[in-house]
Design an enzyme around this catalytic site. Sequence first.
Site, PDB file in Angstrom:
ATOM      1  CD  GLU A   1     134.067  63.610 -11.704  1.00  0.00           C
ATOM      2  OE1 GLU A   1     134.845  63.296 -10.799  1.00  0.00           O
ATOM      3  OE2 GLU A   1     134.131  64.693 -12.301  1.00  0.00           O
TER       4      GLU A   1
ATOM      5  CB  CYS B   1     134.970  67.961 -14.155  1.00  0.00           C
ATOM      6  SG  CYS B   1     134.698  67.676 -12.412  1.00  0.00           S
TER       7      CYS B   1
ATOM      8  CG  HIS C   1     135.216  72.500 -14.124  1.00  0.00           C
ATOM      9  ND1 HIS C   1     134.021  71.811 -14.110  1.00  0.00           N
ATOM     10  CD2 HIS C   1     135.850  72.198 -12.958  1.00  0.00           C
ATOM     11  CE1 HIS C   1     133.949  71.102 -13.000  1.00  0.00           C
ATOM     12  NE2 HIS C   1     135.035  71.325 -12.283  1.00  0.00           N
TER      13      HIS C   1
HETATM   14  N1  CAA Z   1     131.281  85.679   4.013  1.00  0.00           N
HETATM   15  C1  CAA Z   1     131.885  85.742   2.798  1.00  0.00           C
HETATM   16  N2  CAA Z   1     132.763  84.793   2.357  1.00  0.00           N
HETATM   17  C2  CAA Z   1     133.030  83.745   3.174  1.00  0.00           C
HETATM   18  C3  CAA Z   1     132.434  83.623   4.453  1.00  0.00           C
HETATM   19  C4  CAA Z   1     131.519  84.642   4.860  1.00  0.00           C
HETATM   20  N3  CAA Z   1     130.915  84.586   6.049  1.00  0.00           N
HETATM   21  N4  CAA Z   1     132.903  82.487   5.016  1.00  0.00           N
HETATM   22  C5  CAA Z   1     133.767  81.926   4.130  1.00  0.00           C
HETATM   23  N5  CAA Z   1     133.831  82.685   3.032  1.00  0.00           N
HETATM   24  C6  CAA Z   1     134.626  82.444   1.816  1.00  0.00           C
HETATM   25  C7  CAA Z   1     136.055  82.042   2.116  1.00  0.00           C
HETATM   26  O1  CAA Z   1     136.884  83.165   2.339  1.00  0.00           O
HETATM   27  C8  CAA Z   1     136.392  81.279   0.852  1.00  0.00           C
HETATM   28  O2  CAA Z   1     136.660  82.187  -0.201  1.00  0.00           O
HETATM   29  P1  CAA Z   1     138.185  82.394  -0.711  1.00  0.00           P
HETATM   30  O3  CAA Z   1     138.696  81.043  -1.105  1.00  0.00           O
HETATM   31  O4  CAA Z   1     138.021  83.309  -1.879  1.00  0.00           O
HETATM   32  O5  CAA Z   1     138.907  82.957   0.434  1.00  0.00           O
HETATM   33  C9  CAA Z   1     135.080  80.598   0.496  1.00  0.00           C
HETATM   34  O6  CAA Z   1     134.062  81.327   1.178  1.00  0.00           O
HETATM   35  C10 CAA Z   1     134.991  79.149   0.929  1.00  0.00           C
HETATM   36  O7  CAA Z   1     135.258  79.104   2.290  1.00  0.00           O
HETATM   37  P2  CAA Z   1     136.273  78.027   2.882  1.00  0.00           P
HETATM   38  O8  CAA Z   1     137.525  77.985   2.053  1.00  0.00           O
HETATM   39  O9  CAA Z   1     136.396  78.249   4.340  1.00  0.00           O
HETATM   40  O10 CAA Z   1     135.401  76.723   2.601  1.00  0.00           O
HETATM   41  P3  CAA Z   1     135.715  75.236   2.951  1.00  0.00           P
HETATM   42  O11 CAA Z   1     137.021  75.090   3.631  1.00  0.00           O
HETATM   43  O12 CAA Z   1     134.525  74.719   3.665  1.00  0.00           O
HETATM   44  O13 CAA Z   1     135.796  74.498   1.544  1.00  0.00           O
HETATM   45  C11 CAA Z   1     136.353  73.966  -0.663  1.00  0.00           C
HETATM   46  C12 CAA Z   1     135.958  75.073   0.287  1.00  0.00           C
HETATM   47  C13 CAA Z   1     137.758  73.484  -0.292  1.00  0.00           C
HETATM   48  C14 CAA Z   1     136.351  74.474  -2.079  1.00  0.00           C
HETATM   49  C15 CAA Z   1     135.352  72.788  -0.506  1.00  0.00           C
HETATM   50  O14 CAA Z   1     134.047  73.212  -0.849  1.00  0.00           O
HETATM   51  C16 CAA Z   1     135.697  71.556  -1.325  1.00  0.00           C
HETATM   52  O15 CAA Z   1     136.487  70.735  -0.924  1.00  0.00           O
HETATM   53  N6  CAA Z   1     135.061  71.388  -2.509  1.00  0.00           N
HETATM   54  C17 CAA Z   1     135.243  70.245  -3.365  1.00  0.00           C
HETATM   55  C18 CAA Z   1     136.485  70.326  -4.203  1.00  0.00           C
HETATM   56  C19 CAA Z   1     136.379  71.376  -5.282  1.00  0.00           C
HETATM   57  O16 CAA Z   1     135.297  71.715  -5.742  1.00  0.00           O
HETATM   58  N7  CAA Z   1     137.516  71.895  -5.705  1.00  0.00           N
HETATM   59  C20 CAA Z   1     137.552  72.845  -6.802  1.00  0.00           C
HETATM   60  C21 CAA Z   1     138.734  72.617  -7.686  1.00  0.00           C
HETATM   61  S1  CAA Z   1     138.776  70.914  -8.233  1.00  0.00           S
HETATM   62  C22 CAA Z   1     137.600  70.819  -9.480  1.00  0.00           C
HETATM   63  O17 CAA Z   1     137.204  71.817 -10.014  1.00  0.00           O
HETATM   64  C23 CAA Z   1     137.099  69.482  -9.877  1.00  0.00           C
HETATM   65  C24 CAA Z   1     135.737  69.298  -9.351  1.00  0.00           C
HETATM   66  O18 CAA Z   1     134.744  69.622 -10.009  1.00  0.00           O
HETATM   67  C25 CAA Z   1     135.550  68.721  -8.023  1.00  0.00           C
END
Ligand code: CAA
Length: 445
Positions: A83, A120, A244
């Site tokens: 991609e 993916c 994945h």
């Molecule tokens: N100690 C322990 N855990 C902590 C923490 C700390 N101090 N701070 C945060 N966390 C945890 C949160 O609780 C969260 O876990 P849960 O979801 O289990 O509650 C995790 O760490 C991530 O924290 P946030 O949700 O606050 O993180 P974020 O808002 O910065 O972003 C995300 C997370 C939305 C996944 C972001 O990384 C993102 O947009 N990623 C790209 C999209 C993606 O990968 N999506 C996955 C599904 S789509 C897919 O699979 C296709 C692909 O390959 C892209």
Amino acid sequence: MKSVGIDAVEIWTGNLKLDLPGTFAEQMGDDPAKYTKGLGLNASSFPDSYEDIVTMGANAAHRLMERKGLEPDDIGRIDVATESAFDNSKPVSTYVAGCLEQVFEGDFHHANKGERKFACIAGTQSLDDAYNWIRAGRNRGRAALVIATDTALYARGDAGEATQGAGAVAMLISEDPDLVELSTEQGFGSADETDFLKPNQQFPSVDGKRSVQVYLARMREALVDYQREAGTITVDDFRYAPFHTPFPGMVRKAALLAYRHITRDTEIEDELAEDIGRQPREEAFDDEEAFHDAIREYMDALKGTDRYQEWYANTIEPTLTISREVGNWYTGSVHVARASALKHAAENDIDMAGEALLVGSYGSGAQAEIHTEVVQENWHEEIEALNVDDQLEARYDINWEDYEEIHDAHNHEMDVDIEPLTTPEGEFVFDGWGRMGERKYRFVD
Ligand code: CAA
């Protein structure tokens, strides 16, 4: 019926490494535990300035062909899943073939080449295409080369920046494979979703939180569809379940959902009920919110049971080891998870011959696919041949300034020329632009 599957695999990581709980978290002002515990990541692999999807894919394929003693004539098909393509017409597989023709005698002029796109999941779709081609008897005794290669970079400041990665997985698909045989049965969960997309742009537009929900929903549908086709499965039917892995925390969520789904109406649910009650059934609730609250409560309790934790430690955790060190490789990610699991088995003297894997692939936009694989007699030799640990160890650890420069250098909108941070050795490198704007490559001894 012909046995068809993955005969050999090779992994090629980008030559740079970004320390997430260290360098990245510090710069972002985040608690390092967000990365190590929350997302489940220690580092991302990055491409150096001379690397891209072609060099990484060609390098993985080169290693694979050399190790298996193959010549271009042995390959009847080259499919690249990506991609991160940079050309809307000429497929990446032609560039890869051009690279390989620099180092092998002969050519790929009679191989069918293509490029697969569905986020993916395209890597698994390319496997399926190769499987179908061989099963249909159109391969003339030749094998297929499937290469999943991506530079999974997000725009600076996007939440996805924490989950970046770069690398390639090359797989040889053949009759009577040495590694795993693929099941004929498949299950799909597919819907028109706008959770993650790149409408003619390099970096994705992402609704991160929604993408997590869409992953879970499509994966669940695929599991239901798979069971409709293959019959009932139990959680103990599979030695490992590679999924994945955009980041290991995603798989933690998916595994819990899959476990709940698969154990419903089974003895395991009955046995667990003594401690945590039975799974909530929708028909027992008047309103949806109360049902969802009950599900959440059940999942929290399930997560804490010894039984679930033991299953997770044995079946899922070993699939995540490499991913923790490299981040998201998009199309290659589920294939890295399989390699990680089999590597764990080899290192722990687990006899895998005849054991089954439950493989969950996913692509945004969105589609999930579940199939199973049976590990073959020669799996150990194939997995022992991987040098992924050495590659990961050899990566150059970039500091924040390096990171900013390298991200800009790979940004198609910017014209940034930087000195490489590593010295290529025995690999293909990007070698500038041709007269029609094509990319050029050469092999460095
Ligand atoms: N100690 C322990 N855990 C902590 C923490 C700390 N101090 N701070 C945060 N966390 C945890 C949160 O609780 C969260 O876990 P849960 O979801 O289990 O509650 C995790 O760490 C991530 O924290 P946030 O949700 O606050 O993180 P974020 O808002 O910065 O972003 C995300 C997370 C939305 C996944 C972001 O990384 C993102 O947009 N990623 C790209 C999209 C993606 O990968 N999506 C996955 C599904 S789509 C897919 O699979 C296709 C692909 O390959 C892209």
